[in-house]
Write a protein that holds these residues in place. Structure first.
Motif, mmCIF file in Angstrom:
data_model
loop_
_atom_site.group_PDB
_atom_site.id
_atom_site.type_symbol
_atom_site.label_atom_id
_atom_site.label_comp_id
_atom_site.label_asym_id
_atom_site.label_seq_id
_atom_site.Cartn_x
_atom_site.Cartn_y
_atom_site.Cartn_z
ATOM 1 N N PRO A 1 2.569 -8.276 2.680
ATOM 2 C CA PRO A 1 3.877 -8.591 3.288
ATOM 3 C C PRO A 1 5.067 -8.267 2.394
ATOM 4 C CG PRO A 1 2.720 -10.601 2.647
ATOM 5 C CD PRO A 1 1.742 -9.490 2.499
ATOM 6 N N GLN A 2 4.839 -8.124 1.064
ATOM 7 C CA GLN A 2 5.948 -7.834 0.167
ATOM 8 C C GLN A 2 6.146 -6.339 -0.069
ATOM 9 O OE1 GLN A 2 7.846 -10.378 -0.699
ATOM 10 N NE2 GLN A 2 6.399 -11.641 0.470
ATOM 11 N N LEU A 3 5.208 -5.535 0.435
ATOM 12 C CA LEU A 3 5.293 -4.095 0.200
ATOM 13 C C LEU A 3 6.141 -3.460 1.307
ATOM 14 C CD1 LEU A 3 4.299 -1.837 -1.689
ATOM 15 C CD2 LEU A 3 2.387 -1.491 -0.141
ATOM 16 N N LYS A 4 7.429 -3.312 1.043
ATOM 17 C CA LYS A 4 8.362 -2.841 2.061
ATOM 18 C C LYS A 4 8.720 -1.365 1.900
ATOM 19 C CE LYS A 4 10.222 -7.506 2.424
ATOM 20 N NZ LYS A 4 11.401 -8.396 2.328
ATOM 21 N N GLU A 5 8.350 -0.801 0.760
ATOM 22 C CA GLU A 5 8.608 0.619 0.512
ATOM 23 C C GLU A 5 7.300 1.401 0.655
ATOM 24 O OE1 GLU A 5 11.406 2.247 -0.195
ATOM 25 O OE2 GLU A 5 12.655 0.441 -0.038
ATOM 26 N N VAL A 6 7.421 2.604 1.199
ATOM 27 C CA VAL A 6 6.255 3.476 1.311
ATOM 28 C C VAL A 6 5.718 3.788 -0.079
ATOM 29 C CG1 VAL A 6 5.490 5.806 1.964
ATOM 30 C CG2 VAL A 6 6.942 4.467 3.490
ATOM 31 N N THR A 7 4.414 3.802 -0.193
ATOM 32 C CA THR A 7 3.748 4.016 -1.471
ATOM 33 C C THR A 7 4.261 5.271 -2.157
ATOM 34 O OG1 THR A 7 1.778 3.012 -0.543
ATOM 35 C CG2 THR A 7 1.498 4.294 -2.553
ATOM 36 N N SER A 8 4.767 5.092 -3.369
ATOM 37 C CA SER A 8 5.303 6.219 -4.126
ATOM 38 C C SER A 8 4.161 7.111 -4.578
ATOM 39 C CB SER A 8 6.070 5.711 -5.351
ATOM 40 O OG SER A 8 6.488 6.779 -6.156
ATOM 41 N N GLY A 9 4.243 8.385 -4.254
ATOM 42 C CA GLY A 9 3.240 9.350 -4.690
ATOM 43 C C GLY A 9 2.134 9.601 -3.697
ATOM 44 N N ILE A 10 2.236 9.017 -2.496
ATOM 45 C CA ILE A 10 1.183 9.221 -1.512
ATOM 46 C C ILE A 10 1.083 10.703 -1.120
ATOM 47 C CG2 ILE A 10 2.568 8.822 0.547
ATOM 48 C CD1 ILE A 10 0.186 7.290 1.699
ATOM 49 N N HIS A 11 2.170 11.441 -1.279
ATOM 50 C CA HIS A 11 2.160 12.859 -0.920
ATOM 51 C C HIS A 11 1.323 13.690 -1.882
ATOM 52 C CE1 HIS A 11 5.455 12.160 -3.704
ATOM 53 N NE2 HIS A 11 5.377 13.435 -4.072
ATOM 54 N N HIS A 12 0.937 13.091 -3.026
ATOM 55 C CA HIS A 12 0.071 13.806 -3.962
ATOM 56 C C HIS A 12 -1.391 13.829 -3.490
ATOM 57 C CE1 HIS A 12 3.381 14.088 -6.654
ATOM 58 N NE2 HIS A 12 3.359 12.831 -7.061
ATOM 59 N N LEU A 13 -1.752 12.988 -2.524
ATOM 60 C CA LEU A 13 -3.142 12.859 -2.088
ATOM 61 C C LEU A 13 -3.447 13.926 -1.035
ATOM 62 C CD1 LEU A 13 -3.232 8.951 -1.811
ATOM 63 C CD2 LEU A 13 -3.819 10.382 -3.788
ATOM 64 N N HIS A 14 -3.707 15.116 -1.485
ATOM 65 C CA HIS A 14 -3.802 16.261 -0.584
ATOM 66 C C HIS A 14 -5.075 16.251 0.260
ATOM 67 C CE1 HIS A 14 -0.242 18.016 -2.294
ATOM 68 N NE2 HIS A 14 -0.751 17.946 -3.514
ATOM 69 N N ASN A 15 -6.091 15.489 -0.123
ATOM 70 C CA ASN A 15 -7.328 15.431 0.657
ATOM 71 C C ASN A 15 -7.417 14.201 1.546
ATOM 72 O OD1 ASN A 15 -9.136 17.782 -0.071
ATOM 73 N ND2 ASN A 15 -8.608 17.031 -2.124
ATOM 74 N N LEU A 16 -6.335 13.407 1.584
ATOM 75 C CA LEU A 16 -6.336 12.192 2.394
ATOM 76 C C LEU A 16 -6.395 12.533 3.887
ATOM 77 C CD1 LEU A 16 -6.170 9.123 1.985
ATOM 78 C CD2 LEU A 16 -3.706 9.301 2.313
ATOM 79 N N ARG A 17 -7.374 11.935 4.560
ATOM 80 C CA ARG A 17 -7.568 12.235 5.979
ATOM 81 C C ARG A 17 -7.536 10.990 6.871
ATOM 82 N NH1 ARG A 17 -6.183 16.109 4.251
ATOM 83 N NH2 ARG A 17 -7.077 18.216 4.249
ATOM 84 N N HIS A 18 -7.788 9.823 6.309
ATOM 85 C CA HIS A 18 -7.810 8.596 7.103
ATOM 86 C C HIS A 18 -6.987 7.537 6.374
ATOM 87 C CE1 HIS A 18 -11.002 10.134 9.724
ATOM 88 N NE2 HIS A 18 -11.492 10.679 8.632
ATOM 89 N N LEU A 19 -6.005 7.004 7.087
ATOM 90 C CA LEU A 19 -5.083 6.048 6.488
ATOM 91 C C LEU A 19 -4.951 4.840 7.407
ATOM 92 C CD1 LEU A 19 -3.030 5.495 4.199
ATOM 93 C CD2 LEU A 19 -1.338 6.742 5.543
ATOM 94 N N LEU A 20 -5.146 3.644 6.857
ATOM 95 C CA LEU A 20 -5.042 2.416 7.644
ATOM 96 C C LEU A 20 -4.027 1.482 6.993
ATOM 97 C CD1 LEU A 20 -5.975 0.291 9.752
ATOM 98 C CD2 LEU A 20 -7.762 -0.378 8.138
ATOM 99 N N PHE A 21 -3.032 1.084 7.780
ATOM 100 C CA PHE A 21 -2.089 0.054 7.349
ATOM 101 C C PHE A 21 -2.344 -1.183 8.193
ATOM 102 C CE2 PHE A 21 0.245 2.566 4.514
ATOM 103 C CZ PHE A 21 0.467 3.815 5.071
ATOM 104 N N TYR A 22 -2.462 -2.328 7.530
ATOM 105 C CA TYR A 22 -2.772 -3.554 8.264
ATOM 106 C C TYR A 22 -1.748 -4.637 7.910
ATOM 107 C CZ TYR A 22 -5.342 -7.598 10.000
ATOM 108 O OH TYR A 22 -5.701 -8.732 10.685
ATOM 109 N N GLY A 23 -1.073 -5.139 8.941
ATOM 110 C CA GLY A 23 -0.169 -6.270 8.732
ATOM 111 C C GLY A 23 0.972 -5.990 7.777
ATOM 112 N N MET A 24 1.501 -4.774 7.828
ATOM 113 C CA MET A 24 2.610 -4.440 6.936
ATOM 114 C C MET A 24 3.940 -4.897 7.555
ATOM 115 S SD MET A 24 0.797 -3.105 4.619
ATOM 116 C CE MET A 24 1.918 -2.298 3.502
#
Length: 945
Positions: free
Chosen positions: A868-891
C-alpha cells in the motif's frame, strides 16, 4: 512383448537365490539355478520371436505366436511360485508364536518342502522350461545372437510406409514452410566448417518428408558440389552405408564409381570418401537413425572441410547429442501441426476427390474430434483422413469409426502402417524400458502423470534396477529421461529448473499400448465393455464402479490395482478382496471415495506401494506394521493425522508423504497440516522423503531421531519452536543428501532458530522457511545448488538481497509477509543472474523498489503486492527485457494510474511484457480480478476503492 517378462522373472530367480539361501536346500537351489539358466538361453530365441512378431504383424506364423504365449504363461507361473514362497516366508517371519527367528526358518524350510510342495513346484518349473526350449528347437526358431545375423541384412517383410514420405507431392505438404526455411538456411549458410543438423521427433511427425523437401530444393542442390540421401533404419552394416554414400556422391557429380569399391573394407572406404570430399562442399542426409553411436561409425568418412553439411533425422535425442563430441550440431525439434494446419491437411485427405476439398457443416464437429485425437501428427491425419475418404460422408458412419478407432488401428489396412510406425520405437527399446512404457496404458486417456509418482510406481513393480552409486529414484529418472529422448513420452509440465514434472503419451500411441497391455497380460482396463480379462492378467485399472468390477477381482495373481474416476464406493468392496489379492504389490487408491482402510490390508505382506492420496481415510490400522516390504506410503490430502507407532517396523520405507492443505483458507501458517509421529522414527533409515511431520508432539527427542535418517532427500517439519533450534540444526547437518528442506514455526511470531548450522548439506536445491528470522542465516549464502528460496513471516531487520544476489543457480525467490522494517529494496547491478521468478508478497512498509541495469537479466515472472505504500512505479523495471508475466496485487490507485495505457506516464516501460494482470480489492469480502494483454484495445485498471 514377452522378452521383458522373461527377463523380469530371471531377475526374480536371481533375487530368490540371493535372499533365501538359508531357506532352500542345496538341491532346490541347484534346480532353481538350472531354471534361471534355461530361461536365459530361451530369452535369445524369444527376442527373435518378438522381432518376427513385430515385423510380420498379423502374418506371424501361428507356431511362433503359440510358443511366445506359452513362454509368457510359464514365466507367470514361475513368478507366482516365487511370490507365494516369499509370501509365506514373510508371513511366518512375523508370527510371534516363535521365539527365535532361526527356529522359524528351520521349521518353515521343512514345512515348505513337505506341506507346500516347493520341491514339487520347482520340479514342475524345471520340466516346463525344458518343454518350451525343446518346442522352440522343433519349430526351428533361430536366434539373432546364435547365428550372428544382426548385421543389417535382415529386411522387414512388410511394406514400409516411410518410403512414401520420399514421394509426397509439393501440393500435399502442409505446415512445414517455417521449418523448411530454417533448415535450408542452416544447410547453405553458416561458417565454412562441417556441421550436423539433427531433425528430432516422434514417429509419424514428418521428419523424412521435411528433410526430403529441403534436400531436393534447388537452393541446396546449387550450393553443394555433391550430395547423398541415405536411409539408415534400425540395422545396418557400416561398410554398406559408406559404400552407398560414396556411390551417391560420385553419381551426383556424374562421375564413375572408383574401381573395387564393392570389395573395399571399412578403412579403405573411409580413405576413399575423405580423398574424394577433400576440396568439395558436400551434403548428406542420413534418414531414420536409431543407434546412438551412429556418428562414431561414419564421422571419419566425412572430413571437416570448407562447408560440409550432414543432416540426420531421428526419433532419439541422444543420437543428436552424440554428434556434439566432435562436431558443431544444430538440433531442430520438429513440432506437431498447428490446429489450423491439421484441419487443412485433414480436409485435403478426407475430401480430396469430392466436395471441392471442403468439410460439410454436419461433419465438422466430428471431424475436429478426430483431428484432436491425432494431436497434430501428420501421418495419423493422412492415414485416418484417407480412410474416411472411402467412407460414406455421414455423421453415424464417422462416429462409428471414432468409437472403434482402437480396434481399427490393429486391423484396418488403411491404419496398420500407422500402428507399425508408432510401434517401431517401442520394439527398439531395451527390455528394461518396455515395461516402463507399457505402464502408461494403466492410466486413462489424456492422463498427465506426475513424474515422481510414476518413478515410484516403477520401483515398486521392480522395473528399476540398482546401479552402483545411484539410488533407485535416480536410475528411474534416467529411465524416464531416456523415454523422453526417444520421443515415446511427452513432457506436459515442467518445474522451474526445466526438469519434467508431468508426462504423457500421444493419444494414438496410447491406443497401441492398450492393445499391447491386453495381449501381454500386462494390464487390463476394467470398463463396462471389457469387464472380463485373461486369468494371467497382472494389473487392473478400474475405470468402472467397484460394484460392477466385484465379480472380476477374484484372482490371486493380480499384482497391482488402480482406480480412476470413481463416483461411488461400496463399503464392502475392499473387504471383498481379502484372500483374493494376496500377492498384491501396488494398491493405488488415489482420489477414490473411501473413508476407511480395512484391517486385512496388513495381510498384504508383499505390498510395496500404498496410496490413499486425496481420500477421506482418517485412520491407519495397526496392522499396517505388517507391511515390511512397503516402500511408499502416500497420504497426501487424506485425513490421516495420527501415524501408528507400528509404522516404525517398516524398515524398507523410502517415502512417507503426509499432509493436508486446506485450499479454502487464505494463505496462512495453519493452511497446511502435517502428521503426528511417535518416537522411534530413526529406525526408518531408508527414508528419502518425509513431509510433513509436526514437531511439537515429539519435540527435541523426535528431532534427534530424525538425525538418524541419513538418506533423506526431502524433509518437511511443521510447528517448530525456538527451543528446537540447536537440535534441529545438528539434525540437518547430518543429512548429507538433503535436497529439499521445508521448515515452519508453530506460529507466525515464533522464532525459527537456524543460526547454529555451520556446514549445511551441500546439495540443497529448495529451501522454505516460514517463521520469524531475526536475521538471515549466514549459511544460506553458501548454498551453491540452491534453486528456490521461499521466506514468509521472517521479520528481517536488514535486506536479505546482498547475501543472496550471487547464488549461482537461484531461479525462484519468494518473500511473503516478511514484516521487513526497511522501506526500500534495492536489487543491485550484477545480482541474480539466473533468476526467473520473483515474488514480493505483503510488503506492508515498502515504498521504494529499485532495480539496477544488469540485475535479473533473465527474469520472466514478477509478482508484487499488496504494497500500500508503494505509489511509484518500480524504478528500473524497463531493464527487465525478458519479463513476460507481471502481477500487481492490491496496489494503491496512484501506482495504477501511472500504468494506465491512456494517459499513464509509465505505460511504455512495460509495453514489451506479454501478459499483465492487476488484482485490486474493493473492500472486505469484495474484490475484482482482471486479466489483460497489453495489446488488448479494451485494457483497463481497477484499484482500491
Amino acid at each position: 512383448m514377452a522378452e521383458q517378462i522373461v527377463c523380469f522373472v530371471i531377475d526374480k530367480l536371481i533375487q530368490l537365490l540371493i535372499t533365501t539361501e538359508a531357506n532352500l536346500s542345496r538341491d532346490v537351489r541347484k534346480e532353481v539355478g538350472f531354471i534361471k539358466d534355461e530361461l536365459d538361453s530361451i530369452r535369445s530365441f524369444l527376442k527373435d520371436a518378438d522381432v518376427k512378431a513385430a515385423a510380420d504383424g498379423e502374418r506371424t506364423n501361428d507356431s511362433v505366436k503359440t510358443w511366445v504365449n506359452q513362454v509368457r504363461e510359464a514365466a507367470f507361473y514361475i513368478e507366482d511360485v516365487i511370490d507365494e514362497y516369499l509370501l509365506r516366508i514373510t508371513r511366518h517371519h512375523q508370527d510371534r508364536g516363535f521365539v527365535r527367528f532361526y527356529n522359524k526358518i528351520i521349521w518353515l524350510a521343512k514345512r515348505m518342502r513337505s506341506r507346500y510342495g516347493i520341491v514339487l513346484k520347482v520340479d514342475s518349473m524345471k520340466e516346463l522350461v525344458r518343454e518350451i526350449k525343446a518346442r522352440s528347437e522343433r519349430y526351428e526358431f533361430s536366434s539373432i545372437d546364435q547365428q550372428g545375423q544382426d548385421n543389417g541384412e535382415k529386411t522387414l517383410p512388410w511394406h514400409d510406409p516411410r518410403v512414401a514420405s520420399l514421394f509426397i507431392e509439393e501440393a500435399e505438404v502442409v505446415g512445414i514452410e517455417s521449418a523448411r526455411a530454417k533448415l535450408t538456411n542452416l544447410l547453405v549458410g553458416g561458417a565454412p566448417r562441417r556441421e550436423v543438423i539433427s531433425v528430432v521427433g516422434m514417429g509419424g511427425l514428418g521428419k523424412t518428408t521435411l528433410a526430403k523437401k529441403v534436400y531436393d530444393s534447388q537452393t541446396v542442390m546449387d550450393h553443394f558440389d555433391c550430395y547423398a540421401w541415405i536411409p539408415v533404419s534400425q540395422t545396418y552394416r557400416v561398410e554398406d552405408l559408406l559404400r552407398k554414400v560414396i556411390k551417391m556422391f560420385y553419381n551426383s557429380s556424374k562421375e564413375n564409381f572408383p574401381e573395387g569399391i564393392d570389395t573395399m573394407d571399412e578403412e579403405s572406404l573411409i580413405r576413399k570418401s575423405r580423398e574424394y570430399l577433400q576440396q568439395k562442399r558436400y551434403v548428406v542426409v542420413f534418414d531414420d537413425v536409431w543407434k546412438v553411436d551412429f556418428w562414431g561409425a561414419i564421422e571419419h568418412a566425412l572430413p571437416d572441410n570448407k562447408g560440409g553439411r550432414i543432416m540426420i533425422t531421428t526419433r532419439i535425442q541422444d543420437v543428436a547429442d552424440f554428434c556434439k563430441k566432435s562436431c558443431f550440431v544444430h538440433v531442430h525439434h520438429l513440432q506437431p501441426l498447428s490446429p489450423t494446419n491439421a484441419w487443412k491437411l485433414f480436409c485435403r485427405k478426407a475430401f480430396q476427390f469430392e466436395l471441392e476439398g471442403n468439410c460439410p457443416p454436419e461433419l465438422e464437429d466430428m471431424s475436429r474430434e478426430i483431428i484432436k485425437k491425432c494431436e497434430g501428427l501428420p501421418l495419423a491425419i493422412v492415414c485416418i483422413g484417407g480412410l474416411l475418404s472411402t467412407k460414406v460422408k455421414g455423421v453415424n458412419e464417422w462416429q462409428k469409426l471414432y468409437n472403434s478407432l482402437s480396434s481399427e488401428l490393429q486391423s484396418n489396412p488403411h491404419l496398420t502402417s500407422l500402428t507399425r510406425i508408432l510401434s517401431l520405437s517401442y520394439h527398439h527399446l531395451p527390455y528394461y524400458l518396455k515395461s516402463c512404457v507399457l505402464y502408461f496404458g494403466i492410466f486413462p486417456e489424456d492422463y498427465s502423470i506426475n513424474c515422481v509418482r510414476l518413478i515410484r510406481l516403477w520401483i515398486a513393480e521392480g522395473f528399476v534396477k540398482l546401479k552402483k552409486g545411484k539410488t533407485l529414484e535416480e536410475v528411474g529418472e534416467e529411465y524416464l529421461t531416456e523415454l523422453i529422448h526417444r520421443s515415446l513420452v511427452q513432457v506436459s509440465k515442467v518445474y522451474r529448473d526445466g526438469k519434467a514434472r508431468e508426462c504423457r503419451v500421444h493419444d494414438l500411441f496410447y491406443e497401441v499400448l492398450l492393445k499391447m497391455c491386453a495381449d501381454s497380460c500386462f494390464c487390463h482396463v476394467l470398463s463396462k465393455d471389457q469387464s472380463a480379462f485373461k486369468p494371467t492378467t497382472r494389473r487392473l485399472s478400474m475405470a468402472i464402479s467397484p460394484s460392477d468390477a466385484l465379480g472380476s477381482i477374484t484372482q490371486t495373481h493380480i499384482r497391482s490395482v488402480f482406480t480412476f474416476n470413481q463416483k461411488e464406493w461400496p463399503e464392502s468392496f475392499l473387504n471383498s478382496w481379502s484372500g483374493n489379492c494376496k500377492l498384491l504389490k501396488v494398491l493405488d487408491l488415489m482420489d477414490a471415495p473411501i473413508n476407511q482402510l480395512p484391517k486385512y490390508v496388513g495381510d498384504l505382506y508383499l505390498l510395496t506401494y500404498l496410496s490413499l492420496r486425496n481420500t477421506k481415510v482418517e485412520l491407519l490400522p495397526d496392522s499396517i506394521g505388517n507391511l515390511q516390504n512397503l516402500e511408499t506410503l502416500d497420504l497426501k490430502q487424506s485425513l490421516v493425522y495420527q501415524i501408528p507407532a507400528k509404522i516404525n517396523k517398516l524398515v524398507k520405507l523410502r517415502h512417507l508423504l503426509a499432509y493436508y492443505r486446506n485450499y479454502n483458507m487464505d494463505f496462512c501458517m495453519n493452511r497446511e497440516r502435517g502428521v503426528k509421529m511417535h518416537e522411534g522414527v530413526g529406525c526408518l533409515q531408508d527414508l528419502q522423503k518425509l513431509y510433513y511431520v509436526e514437531a511439537n508432539h515429539g519435540g527435541i527427542k523426535l528431532i534427534k531421531e530424525l538425525g538418524k535418517l541419513r538418506q533423506l532427500r526431502k524433509l518437511g517439519l511443521k510447528k517448530l519452536k525456538r527451543e528446537d533450534g540447536k537440535a534441529l540444526c545438528a539434525c540437518i547437518e547430518k543429512m548429507n543428501h538433503l535436497e529439499s528442506l521445508d521448515l515452519s514455526a508453530i506460529s507466525e511470531d515464533e522464532i525459527l532458530d537456524l543460526q547454529s548450522i555451520s556446514t549445511p548439506p551441500e546439495f540443497i536445491r529448495s529451501l522454505w522457511l516460514k517463521g520469524r528470522l531475526e536475521q538471515l542465516p549466514s549459511w544460506i549464502s553458501n548454498l551453491q545448488q540452491l534453486v528456490r528460496l521461499v521466506i514468509y513471516w521472517s521479520g528481517l531487520r536488514d535486506s536479505p538481497l546482498k547475501a543472496l544476489q550471487n547464488l549461482p543457480n537461484m531461479l525462484e525467490l519468494r518473500f511473503g509477509q516478511m514484516g521487513y522494517d526497511g522501506r526500500q529494496l534495492h536489487f543491485e547491478e550484477g545480482g541474480f543472474q539466473k533468476l526467473r521468478i520473483l515474488v514480493l508478497k505483503d510488503m506492508e512498509a515498502l515504498n521504494s523498489l529499485i532495480i539496477d541495469k544488469g540485475v535479473m537479466p533473465l527474469l520472466q515472472e514478477f509478482h508484487i503486492g499488496p504494497s500500500p505504500q508503494l505509489k511509484e512505479v518500480t524504478s528500473g523495471i524497463h531493464h527487465l527485457h525478458n519479463l513476460r508475466h507481471l502481477l500487481f496485487y492490491g496496489m494503491p490507485k496512484e501506482f495504477a494510474r501511472q500504468m494506465d495505457p491512456n494517459n499513464g506516464p509509465h505505460y511504455w516501460i512495460v509495453k514489451h511484457i506479454r501478459h499483465v494482470r492487476f488484482v485490486y480489492n474493493f473492500g472486505p469480502g469484495n474484490g475484482k480480478a482482471e486479466s489483460h494483454s497489453l495489446y488488448d484495445s479494451d485494457f483497463s485498471f481497477w484499484w482500491n476503492a
